[in-house]
Every structure is written in C-alpha cells, then in structure tokens.
Design a protein around this motif. Structure first.
Motif, PDB file in Angstrom:
ATOM      1  N   LYS A 112     -16.983 -22.874  48.797  1.00 26.31           N
ATOM      2  CA  LYS A 112     -16.208 -22.838  47.552  1.00 26.31           C
ATOM      3  C   LYS A 112     -16.763 -23.838  46.549  1.00 26.31           C
ATOM      4  O   LYS A 112     -16.923 -23.537  45.353  1.00 26.31           O
ATOM      5  CB  LYS A 112     -14.749 -23.138  47.864  1.00 26.31           C
ATOM      6  N   ALA A 136     -14.011 -23.645  37.439  1.00 25.13           N
ATOM      7  CA  ALA A 136     -12.904 -24.384  38.047  1.00 25.13           C
ATOM      8  C   ALA A 136     -11.579 -24.003  37.409  1.00 25.13           C
ATOM      9  O   ALA A 136     -11.323 -24.287  36.253  1.00 25.13           O
ATOM     10  CB  ALA A 136     -13.139 -25.883  37.914  1.00 25.13           C
ATOM     11  N   ARG A 141      -9.009 -24.742  39.560  1.00 28.83           N
ATOM     12  CA  ARG A 141      -8.218 -25.523  40.507  1.00 28.83           C
ATOM     13  C   ARG A 141      -8.659 -26.989  40.442  1.00 28.83           C
ATOM     14  O   ARG A 141      -9.650 -27.328  39.807  1.00 28.83           O
ATOM     15  CB  ARG A 141      -8.415 -24.995  41.927  1.00 28.83           C
ATOM     16  N   THR A 142      -7.921 -27.818  41.133  1.00 27.96           N
ATOM     17  CA  THR A 142      -8.201 -29.252  41.101  1.00 27.96           C
ATOM     18  C   THR A 142      -9.382 -29.584  41.987  1.00 27.96           C
ATOM     19  O   THR A 142      -9.420 -29.205  43.148  1.00 27.96           O
ATOM     20  CB  THR A 142      -6.982 -30.042  41.580  1.00 27.96           C
ATOM     21  N   VAL A 143     -10.343 -30.308  41.456  1.00 25.48           N
ATOM     22  CA  VAL A 143     -11.457 -30.814  42.250  1.00 25.48           C
ATOM     23  C   VAL A 143     -11.331 -32.334  42.300  1.00 25.48           C
ATOM     24  O   VAL A 143     -11.402 -33.000  41.281  1.00 25.48           O
ATOM     25  CB  VAL A 143     -12.812 -30.412  41.653  1.00 25.48           C
ATOM     26  N   ASP A 178      -4.906 -29.028  51.927  1.00 25.41           N
ATOM     27  CA  ASP A 178      -5.024 -28.504  50.572  1.00 25.41           C
ATOM     28  C   ASP A 178      -6.397 -27.863  50.349  1.00 25.41           C
ATOM     29  O   ASP A 178      -7.424 -28.548  50.410  1.00 25.41           O
ATOM     30  CB  ASP A 178      -4.828 -29.649  49.585  1.00 25.41           C
ATOM     31  N   ASN A 188      -7.616 -27.002  47.650  1.00 25.09           N
ATOM     32  CA  ASN A 188      -8.155 -27.444  46.366  1.00 25.09           C
ATOM     33  C   ASN A 188      -8.779 -28.830  46.444  1.00 25.09           C
ATOM     34  O   ASN A 188      -9.324 -29.325  45.464  1.00 25.09           O
ATOM     35  CB  ASN A 188      -7.037 -27.469  45.321  1.00 25.09           C
TER      36      ASN A 188
END
Length: 579
Positions: free
Chosen positions: A470, A553, A555-557, A531, A533
């Motif tokens: 991912k 992105a 989502r949270t990285v 999670d 993420n």
C-alpha cells in the motif's frame, strides 16, 4: 565393514557435523533418509507443513547458533519449495545444507513424473550444488558440501536420486572434522595507514555500521569518541550498534529515522563498517571509505576513496593507535541535537490517544511488546510494515536478537524463523512479529508449532492489508488496489490448531494480553487488529515521491514513532559536554 545404506552414511556424516535435526516434509524419494534418521540417536526429523518453512527454520537456527542447519525436500515440488528459504539463507550468509532428493536414477532425462533438474534449479540460491550419482562418492561429497556451507558461509545443496540413497554403502564412513571457527581477516598495514590518514585528515566523519560490527562494539564506540563522529546503522546492524551508544543518530534507508541521512550527507568523510547496505540512493556516493571482511563487497554500493579489506574489529584495533583525538564536537553535537528533535516530532504518532484509538496503533503494540519481552528475547520479524515497527520500537541491549529476511525480503519468514529459533533455544523466549499477509501465506506452520508444543509467541499485526505494498502504491502515485487481506480472525484459527490465542481490538488491553501470552508455558498467539492507515515514510523522501503521496493519499500516513529511542536520544543530548 559397510555401515548400512547410503542414507545411513549421510545421517552419520551429519551427526559428525553436529546436526541435531532436519526440517522437511517426508516423501517417497526421501524415505531412505527419513528412515535412517528414525533409527539414529541424537538427530530428529522436524515435520513442517511446507518445505519453504523448513528452509526458513534452518536459516534461523544457523544464524542464531553459527552451526550447520539442515533442511530436506523430496523430488520435484518437494525440493523446489525449499528455494525461497534457501535464497534467504544464502543472502544472509548462514550455513545451511539442503538435501534435495531426485527421481529414480534410471528415469532421469525421460520427462518422468515430478522430474526437475535440482543440480540446475538450486545453483543461484547456493554456493555449492552437486548431484550424488554413485554411492562411492560418499562420504566425501557430503563432507565437501558441509564444508562449503560452513566456509562460505552459505547454502550447500546435495541432490541425490532416492534409489541411490537406498543402496548399500560401499565403505565405512570414517571420521573427519569440520570447520568450527574461521580465521580473522587482518587488513594489510598499508591500508591501515591509509585509513588513519583519511580519518585524521577529515574535519568531520560519520560512521555507518552494519552487522559486521557484531564483535566490535567496544572498538566502534572508541572510534567514534576519538573522531567525535555520529554513528548511523543499517537494519541488520541495529542489534549490534544501537545499545549503550552515546553517538547514535538512527538508521538510514526506507525504514530509517532520526538524523542518520543528514549525518551521512553532511560529513566530509563517511566510513562504512561491515555493511553491504543495498540502497545506494541513500548514500552520498562520494567521500566514502569502506571496511569489510569480504573483499567482493568493497565499492559495489558507492565509489570509494579507500577500500580496506579486513575484519571490522581487527581493523579498528589496528587503526585506533594511529588516530589523532579530535576535539571539535560541533558536528557530532549538532547531529545529536537534530536526531533528538527528529524523534520528538514523531513520538506522538503512537502516544496520542492510544487508549481510545481504534483500530489500534501498530506502533503502540510494538512499543508495549518491547517493554514486556524478555531481555534476551529472540524476535523474528515479517517483511513489510513489521520491519518498520521492529526497526523503530525494539530496543537492543546486546543480548536480544532480531532476525528477518532483511536482505532477501521474503514474505512469511517470521513464523518459520521462530520455529527454528525455538528448537535451537528451547528455553529462550522467541517472539514472531507476524503481519497478517505473512502469517496467511504460511498459515500451516501454526500446526507445526502446535504439534511440537513449541513455546513460540506469535503476535499478529492484523491490519487486513498488505501495508508495505500500500505504501509503495502511495509513493508511486497509484491508488491502492488488491491489497485487501480481509477481516480474518487469526486467534480463532490458532485455537482451532490447539494454540491458546486472543484477539485484541481494545488498546487498553494490549499490555495485559501480551504479558499473559509471554508468561504462559507453551505456544500462544495474540491477534491485534491494527490501523491499516498507519504507514511509515522514510526520513528523506524525494519530490517525486511526495507528489505521489499527494496524488494518491486519501488516508492518514504517519511518520511513525520511535519507542524508547527518544529516551536514548534525549539522554545523549543531555550528556553533551558544555563549556
């Protein structure tokens, strides 16, 4: 007097080499060998569910003990399954012998059932690969293979038709001793002098160390103190470099953190010690000196101003008396300060809202695991995001071990590595840090753990996805696709195998469940829903990669926490001498 059949002679030679077990799956062409092991004393067959796991288990045993470990596969698919684990062992440079049985000798070359060409198939993942075609070749041929594995060190493969193994041995086995300790490569004096001149001439030096500093921790710190040099490390070097180290500035590479990247690129001279760090884009590609006991590795990752062929400890002991004490600490102190600040900016990634955050932060799981694990625990780590959490949260102390497929990068290595580690050290705490993608790939090895009641503790970081893939997609600007592993209850699967297991979704219960699992006798599995993420980016990322994140992105990285390393960094900063 003959000693029995060829298989009996093979087993006798293995016993002379100190082999206590053979990992594999039984099969018709292997039957003579399996029967010989059954009748022999002091050596046993370990029944894994996939030969790939047997090769991984042997690799872990060899890495932790330094002794020869053995795996086996029957003809055709049986021995081709070995390849993944053998590649891992060969890349890691650990002594493993694979016994690859073959179809009946009269059928070779006819396209017979399960016919392969093992003498060709295994060439690329071994340093020695030969076919036994005549009983008279034993015991010498097997001894040659064992010595190659010990001497490389690396993988040897002995292929043999099953019918040959069942023939009568033509002569007694006799005895022959094997290599138990290798000579230490002493650097040429001219190279020692040149190294001293280079280090004395450079105003600022950064040391980047790998697994080759295993026996040189004291010398490494003395070097850094003399040169006022920050020390960075590779992932394989972490367990030998980071502990009791007031010069530590973290790790470079895709899993890196801290100020290591800056220290490497801003120093007048970089000293590579015992590392074959593969990611050349993270090295400055200039102003570099390298020391390695393997001359073939010198200069293959970066151009060198000086190449030194020698054991790291021996080289440092030779050069230290020639070095001038540097007194200017500004570069070192500046890097220690930047390292500490870099860690402080990301430490909140696993501390903020941990008691409420669901799914659970994987960083928090790793941090707690580090705290409750034994001081001499062996951690086996799956490839992928588990590598990140191990790199950033496991605290080395000189007694703990952290092993994984760090050079080959194979998935599913952690659980079979743990099997080999636990069999080699039955009284030691062995913890498998498994990703859900990894454990799913070799899920059958839970049956091996259950069958032998191995006290392996498996912690599944279950984010329901291939997390590292991912991340790769995000960096490249691709939307994530086909990375979903599904919502699988691995605790339920483990319990069905006869292994006590719990599934955790509440972060407040993490410490209690992990502590209970580690304290109980026998095997245990903890399935933590984490999670998906929570991804980790390296400390240095290109503009093109940042663009990829911006494109993909949604989502949270997270930049990832660093566990107890922040305490070490702060302590080192406090200990800086002040005028």
């Amino acid at each position: 007097m003959p000693v029995g059949n060829v298989a009996d002679q093979m087993v006798e030679v293995l016993q002379q080499a100190g082999v206590e077990r053979v990992y594999g799956v039984v099969g018709d062409s292997l039957n003579p060998v399996v029967d010989a092991i059954r009748r022999a004393e002091g050596i046993s067959w370990v029944h894994v569910r996939n030969e790939e796991a047997g090769a991984f288990a042997a690799a872990a045993e060899a890495e932790l003990t330094g002794r020869l470990a053995v795996c086996a596969g029957s003809c055709g698919p049986g021995n081709t399954h070995l390849i993944q684990g053998l590649y891992d062992a060969q890349r890691s440079g650990v002594p493993v012998l694979a016994l690859a049985s073959h179809i009946p000798s009269a059928q070779i070359g006819t396209g017979f059932f399960q016919e392969t060409h093992p003498e060709r198939v295994f060439t690329d993942c071994s340093s020695w690969c030969e076919m036994l075609t005549n009983p008279a070749q034993l015991p010498r041929l097997l001894r040659v293979g064992i010595q190659h594995a010990l001497g490389s060190p690396g993988v040897s493969v002995l292929a043999f038709p099953g019918d040959i193994a069942a023939l009568t041995a033509p002569a007694p086995t006799g005895r022959s001793t094997f290599l138990t300790e290798q000579a230490v490569a002493a650097p040429p004096w001219s190279q020692v002098q040149a190294l001293a001149e280079a280090l004395n001439s450079a105003r600022t030096v950064t040391v980047f160390a790998g697994a080759g500093v295993r026996d040189a921790h004291e010398e490494l710190l003395q070097l850094a103190g003399t040169l006022q040099a920050p020390i960075g490390h590779s992932l394989r070097g972490k367990e030998w470099v980071q502990y009791d180290n007031p010069y530590d500035v973290g790790m470079s590479g895709l899993l890196g953190y801290g100020a290591c990247h800056e220290a490497l690129h801003e120093a007048e001279l970089v000293l590579l010690l015992g590392t074959d760090f593969p990611y050349d884009s993270f090295l400055p590609q200039a102003r570099t000196v390298q020391v390695d006991h393997d001359a073939t590795r010198l200069g293959r990752r970066t151009p060198l101003e000086l190449a030194v062929h020698g054991d790291v400890a021996a080289t440092l002991r030779a050069v230290l008396p020639l070095l001038e004490q540097k007194t200017d600490r500004r570069f070192l102190d500046g890097m220690l300060d930047r390292h500490c600040k870099a860690l402080e900016t990301v430490v909140g990634a696993y501390t903020k809202g941990i008691e409420k955050h669901r799914p659970i932060h994987p960083e928090y799981v790793a941090a707690v695991l580090d705290e409750v694990a034994a001081d001499d625990a062996v951690f086996t780590v799956d490839t992928g995001m588990c590598n990140v959490w191990a790199a950033r949260y496991l605290t080395p102390n000189g007694r703990r071990r952290v092993i994984g497929s760090f050079l080959h990068g194979s998935m599913a290595n952690a659980l079979p590595h743990a099997i080999g580690a636990q069999l080699a050290f039955p009284g030691r705490q062995v913890i498998s840090m498994s990703g859900d993608g990894g454990i799913g790939m070799l899920l059958g090895e839970l049956l091996t753990v259950a069958k032998y009641r191995l006290p392996v503790k498996t912690v599944v970081f279950n984010n329901g996805a291939l997390g590292m893939i991912k991340l790769e997609m995000l960096v490249s600007g691709y939307p994530e696709a086909e990375i979903d592993n599904g919502d699988v209850d691995y605790a339920a699967i483990a319990r069905a195998c006869g292994i006590p297991a719990k599934r955790v979704t509440d972060p407040a219960k993490i410490r209690e469940v992990l502590t209970d699992a580690l304290d109980r006798p026998g095997p245990a599995l903890v399935d933590v829903v984490t999670d998906p993420n929570a991804l980790s980016i390296p400390p240095h990322i290109t503009a093109a990669q940042l663009k990829g994140f911006a494109l993909a992105a949604g989502r949270t990285v997270l930049t990832g926490g660093v566990g107890k390393m922040i305490d070490l960094a702060r302590s080192n900063l406090r200990n800086i001498p002040r005028p």
